[in-house]
Design an enzyme around this catalytic site. Structure first.
Site, mmCIF file in Angstrom:
data_model
loop_
_atom_site.group_PDB
_atom_site.id
_atom_site.type_symbol
_atom_site.label_atom_id
_atom_site.label_comp_id
_atom_site.label_asym_id
_atom_site.label_seq_id
_atom_site.Cartn_x
_atom_site.Cartn_y
_atom_site.Cartn_z
ATOM 1 N N ASP A 102 12.831 16.143 -2.082
ATOM 2 C CA ASP A 102 12.577 16.693 -0.749
ATOM 3 C C ASP A 102 13.357 15.887 0.290
ATOM 4 O OD1 ASP A 102 11.437 17.929 1.488
ATOM 5 O OD2 ASP A 102 9.505 18.137 0.487
ATOM 6 N N LYS A 161 6.259 7.923 12.971
ATOM 7 C CA LYS A 161 6.792 6.952 13.921
ATOM 8 C C LYS A 161 6.191 7.175 15.308
ATOM 9 C CE LYS A 161 11.040 5.119 15.952
ATOM 10 N NZ LYS A 161 12.503 4.968 15.823
ATOM 11 N N HIS A 173 -12.290 -13.373 -23.687
ATOM 12 C CA HIS A 173 -11.440 -14.057 -22.705
ATOM 13 C C HIS A 173 -9.963 -13.872 -23.035
ATOM 14 C CE1 HIS A 173 -14.899 -15.578 -20.702
ATOM 15 N NE2 HIS A 173 -15.273 -16.348 -21.705
#
Length: 507
Positions: A122, A134, A271
């Site tokens: 696009d 903006k 762990h």
């Protein structure tokens, strides 16, 4: 009358959103397929052509890239010179932009050819989004259909605040940034640049986690949209939400299980390191051997398997506290048994064969280390001693290397008959890792066992300690300047030793 420009690929909810905007006295400007859908539902629209007095062209590649569009988005309403300029050029304000982008990611996942990928890039959409974002103080930018209702409510209640607009702008720039990052990654793949000067990674949040490694640390789960299928694709069938440590441990467990394609295997992780691993002919026997390999450490651990968990196996699993049980499938009875544990997380794994992701990434407070995922195992089975390993030893050598690859370095794994007897890892000295493995298992019989090491022996001390404990064969990567010391010791004591050529540090 205010004006809203609507041009979306994802049309979910767009008709209802546009109707609400019309009711709020917005004029709708639209393009192509979006306009056709709105008009079909009785919503009056002005086409982009009418605004720009210029036709859409080049198969829709050029339609919104026009000063009458971007001028209407970018001019500052509080700046007199901007207001005079747009009046001079006949530019009208656009007060709201609702845009989402061509589905490049969807085309990527569908494996479209490059010509289609290019057409799914696009141009006008990101340009409008960035212009509106903006100038967010004057223009509402809406990129996410999930925001439609909030936008309408804000406009209805006159609660259109600076903070609300700022958040929409933030989401908008995140959308275009992610979009461009995926396109960049795609072209990096096309040209074969695995480690570009700028590596554009975009991560999408899937869920928040209860906390990080410790309760005072925040944490979330993210996915890399460029990776279509991950090893940790699963459906959670039962139990508490997944934690940060759960996910980290789960990856190690499932990645370890993946190494045993074609074999029935159980991996218990505590762990982020293995504590019990076993292969056998049935899932039940595999689990029982993995459990008995270290019944203490498995408490509070994670179990991952590559077989269907039946009722008998589920009953045994429920006899200890487990955080997670992960499997590709569960029998109906087995699942019901496991669900008796209220908090047990039961995960149905989707695909144990996935090897799509490329990068292993460590973020170090602003410095980022990026490397290939360690998807290799054994380069060669190079017998470096006078004595050749027998068939059973060779089988255990391969098994041991598959396990030790997932143990924290320095890593040692002692195995016998497809079961881990002792695992030592996370030490600053390799001999300490071996000594800890032996010391922590005082009741184990290491006679005729095999030792696997994730890296070479810098001295012959590991060979000596292993032999004295009962180990009868050794497999390691080789590559030390003092390899011969270990080879000589093994030859003196009639031990076969194999070099693999691949080191498997896991830091």
């Amino acid at each position: 009358m205010k004006r809203a420009l609507i041009s979306v690929t994802n049309k979910a909810g767009i008709v209802e959103f546009a109707k609400e905007l019309v009711a709020l006295d917005f004029e709708i400007i639209s393009t192509g397929g979006t306009m056709a859908q709105l008009v079909e539902h009785g919503i009056a629209c002005k086409s982009i052509d009418e605004v720009t007095n210029f036709p859409e062209m080049l198969d829709g590649r050029v339609k919104t890239l026009h000063p009458l569009i971007h001028g209407g988005l970018l001019y500052r309403r509080d700046l007199a010179s901007h207001v005079e300029t747009v009046k001079e050029h006949g530019i009208e304000a656009i007060d709201l932009v609702c845009v989402n982008l061509y589905e490049f990611e969807k085309a990527l996942k569908a494996g479209k050819p490059m010509e289609d990928m290019i057409e799914n890039i696009d141009i006008g959409g990101p340009s409008m989004i960035r212009s509106a974002a903006k100038n967010f103080k004057d223009v509402l930018i809406v990129t996410d259909p999930s925001d439609y209702n909030d936008v309408i409510e804000v406009l209805k209640d006159s609660k259109d605040t600076y903070e609300f607009r700022l958040n929409l702008a933030y989401k908008a720039f995140s959308a275009t940034g992610s979009y461009d990052a995926i396109i960049s990654r795609y072209f990096a793949g096309v040209v074969g640049d695995s480690y570009p000067e700028t590596l554009n990674l975009t991560l999408k949040k899937t869920d928040s986690l209860r906390y990080g490694e410790n309760s005072h640390q925040n944490a979330s789960n993210y996915v890399d949209p460029f990776v279509q299928h991950t090893l940790l694709d699963y459906d959670q069938l039962h139990g508490k939400e997944i934690s940060f440590n759960n996910v980290n441990d789960l990856y190690g467990a499932v990645a370890l299980v993946r190494e045993f394609d074609g074999q029935v295997v159980t991996a218990a992780i505590k762990h982020s390191t293995p504590c019990g691993v076993a292969i056998d002919k049935t899932g039940y026997d595999s689990y029982m051997k993995a459990y008995n390999a270290d019944p203490q450490s498995i408490f509070g651990g994670i179990v991952a398997v590559n077989y269907e968990i039946d009722e008998a196996t589920a009953i045994e699993m429920n006899k200890t506290f487990l955080e997670i049980v992960a499997a590709p499938s569960f029998s109906e009875a087995g699942l019901e048994v496991l669900k008796k544990k209220k908090n047990l997380r039961i995960l149905k794994l989707k695909d144990l064969s996935v090897r799509e992701a490329k990068y292993d990434i460590k973020y170090l407070e602003g410095k980022v280390l990026v490397q290939d995922i360690n998807d290799q195992m054994i380069q060669e089975m190079n017998v470096v001693t006078n004595k050749e390993p027998n068939e059973a030893q060779l089988s255990d050598m391969e098994f041991g290397m598959r396990v030790v690859k997932f143990v924290k370095s320095n890593a040692i794994c002692i195995v016998k008959d497809g079961v881990t007897l002792a695992i030592g890892g996370g030490q600053t000295s390799r001999i300490w890792a071996l000594e800890n493995a032996i010391h922590n298992n005082p009741d184990k019989d290491f006679t005729n066992s095999v030792l696997a090491s994730d890296a070479f022996f810098p001295f012959n001390d590991c060979a000596k300690v292993a032999h004295e404990a009962g180990v009868s064969a050794i497999i390691q990567p080789g590559g030390s300047v003092r390899d011969q010391d270990s080879i000589d010791y093994c030859n003196e004591h009639d031990l076969p030793m194999v070099f693999t050529g691949y080191r498997h540090f896991r830091h």
